[in-house]
Write an enzyme that holds these catalytic residues in place. Structure first.
Site, mmCIF file in Angstrom:
data_model
loop_
_atom_site.group_PDB
_atom_site.id
_atom_site.type_symbol
_atom_site.label_atom_id
_atom_site.label_comp_id
_atom_site.label_asym_id
_atom_site.label_seq_id
_atom_site.Cartn_x
_atom_site.Cartn_y
_atom_site.Cartn_z
ATOM 1 N N SER A 195 -55.184 -26.777 -24.178
ATOM 2 C CA SER A 195 -56.353 -27.635 -23.964
ATOM 3 C C SER A 195 -56.876 -28.312 -25.223
ATOM 4 O O SER A 195 -57.793 -29.138 -25.124
ATOM 5 C CB SER A 195 -57.487 -26.821 -23.321
ATOM 6 O OG SER A 195 -57.257 -26.662 -21.934
ATOM 7 N N LYS B 256 -57.203 -32.004 -25.104
ATOM 8 C CA LYS B 256 -58.394 -32.695 -24.605
ATOM 9 C C LYS B 256 -59.188 -33.375 -25.722
ATOM 10 O O LYS B 256 -60.043 -34.225 -25.433
ATOM 11 C CB LYS B 256 -59.283 -31.726 -23.840
ATOM 12 C CG LYS B 256 -58.675 -31.214 -22.538
ATOM 13 C CD LYS B 256 -59.662 -30.326 -21.787
ATOM 14 C CE LYS B 256 -59.105 -29.877 -20.438
ATOM 15 N NZ LYS B 256 -58.075 -28.829 -20.549
ATOM 16 N N SER C 125 -63.762 -26.751 -20.754
ATOM 17 C CA SER C 125 -62.359 -27.148 -20.821
ATOM 18 C C SER C 125 -61.797 -27.410 -19.429
ATOM 19 O O SER C 125 -60.629 -27.124 -19.156
ATOM 20 C CB SER C 125 -61.530 -26.064 -21.537
ATOM 21 O OG SER C 125 -60.294 -26.576 -21.972
#
Length: 443
Positions: free
Chosen positions: A64, A67, A128
């Site tokens: 993640s 991101k 997230s």
């Protein structure tokens, strides 16, 4: 008895000397930080100076942490007026299917509601959340496939040295079923090196510091749910998570998949000094924060930003130059700006400076030719470091170690009469010198 006292005194003296040297001597990164991660890096968040690295160019799945690029593109779209925080969107079938899957632990999006960009962004930055990330990608680019193209283009613009973007979330494409983005492979993974992740974070928080407003939130309310941040190092985390808190830490992004292990890009600020750290493929949730703490402690304890050379600095014996055809026969140069860099404490003696002058400004005899303006740049003064140096996260940041050198006064061109007299004087001086040399040869 006297002999024993003398030996004891010598031993105490040696112990004190050793202890003192430990206090004042700089500690090398390898000796000071044993980071239990596959790859890691520590960067000064202001200057981009690399303070520590371990296998920092190894490309690994970032999970993640991907991101961070999605966050950058959302904030850029807001900055460019393409969307606003209050822009609303509905959830398409693809992100809804991700949100409804308990394996992805989403915030539980609905398809009968309009969500604002701010709601979706906060869920992405704090929790997230994968589904809200996809929804934002679709809003900005029309499809996640086209958004991936934007991610790759921005990576090139940033100069990320090692990257592969195949989706907006950091999940493996194999987790997305048949929804993997167009133009990518069904089993592909995102890849970043620690160096690339740090550079991405560096660009994110310097170009859009408002990102830290959201990444620093320990909890948020999303509809009827209280959502906790996966970044346990934030001060103010609830309950047992408070034990992981780190003073000054306000971001940035955790990550985990089976392939990636436990990753974390962290950033903290203390007393005006900001650090960015990345650890990749640690063994557990707790380990990624423990290893980050090691890096942050090392950075804050061992490094400081220092003005090594002030403005108007002159190198002894190298700062005065002869001038031809001018009312004055010389001019001085000095640095235009100070050189301030982040250095390891106690290493000031490792640094020196040198001039790199523009040869086109000088004639064959090494003279400047009038007229000369005050403040005219004649070259640069460059910082030199005789010790270990990891360089900078970006090439252009090394310019902080280079400043212009400029003339300290102007020199007007002498008028024709003075120049004529000088020419005549030089002519007869040459004749006299030639005759004198000839006479010397007779004797």
């Amino acid at each position: 008895m006297k002999h024993r006292l003398r030996v004891t005194f010598l031993l105490l003296t040696m112990i004190m000397m050793t202890f003192t040297s430990m206090l004042v001597s700089p500690i090398s990164a390898s000796a000071a930080v044993d980071v239990k991660a596959k790859s890691a890096i520590l960067v000064d968040g202001d200057t981009g100076k690399i303070l520590f690295e371990k296998s920092a160019d190894m490309a690994l799945p970032p999970a993640s942490m991907t991101k961070m690029m999605t966050e950058y593109l959302v904030l850029e779209a807001i900055d460019q007026g393409k969307i606003s925080w209050d822009t609303t969107t509905r959830i398409s079938d693809y992100p809804y299917s991700i949100s409804a899957d308990p394996a992805f632990s989403g915030v539980g999006l609905r398809q009968d509601k309009d969500y604002t960009v701010k709601e979706l962004y906060k869920a992405m930055a704090v929790n997230s959340d994968n589904a809200t990330t996809i929804a934002l990608a679709e809003l900005i680019a029309g499809s996640e496939g086209d958004f991936v193209k934007m991610m790759r283009q921005k990576a090139e613009e940033m100069g990320l040295p090692d990257y592969k973007f195949v989706n907006s979330t950091g999940l493996s494409n194999s987790d997305l079923g048949g929804n993997y983005p167009e133009g990518t492979q069904p089993d592909a993974d995102n890849l970043l090196s620690a160096r690339s992740a740090a550079l991405l974070a560096y660009n994110l928080i310097n170009d859009y510091p408002e990102a830290l407003t959201y990444s620093s939130m320990p909890t948020i309310q999303f509809e009827d749910k209280k959502i906790e941040n996966w970044n346990w190092m934030l001060p103010g985390m609830p309950g047992q998570l408070a034990q992981f808190g780190y003073q000054g830490l306000d971001g940035l992004k955790t990550g985990w998949t089976n392939m990636a292990g436990f990753c974390f890009t962290g950033t903290a600020e203390r007393n005006g000094q900001r650090l960015i750290s990345v650890v990749m493929k640690t063994d557990s949730k707790e380990a990624r924060f423990a290893e980050t703490r090691k890096l942050m402690d090392y950075g804050f304890n061992q490094f400081t930003k220092k003005e090594l050379y002030p403005a108007d600095y002159q190198i002894d014996g190298e700062s005065t130059f002869a001038v031809t055809k001018g009312k004055e026969d010389s001019v001085e140069i000095a640095s235009k700006d100070p050189i301030s860099v982040t250095i390891q404490k106690g290493t000031e003696e490792q640094y020196s400076v040198e001039y790199k002058l523009d040869e086109s400004k000088f004639n064959d005899e090494g003279e400047l030719t009038a007229p000369i303006k005050k403040g005219e740049q004649l070259g640069t003064m460059n910082l030199k470091n005789s010790g270990d140096d990891f360089g900078y996260i970006t090439d252009n940041e090394s310019k902080r170690e280079t400043v212009a050198v400029v003339t300290q006064s102007g020199v007007e061109k002498a008028n024709w009469f003075v120049l004529t007299l000088r020419t005549i004087g030089d002519f007869f001086s040459d004749i006299f010198t030639s005759v004198a040399d000839t006479v010397k040869g007779w004797f």
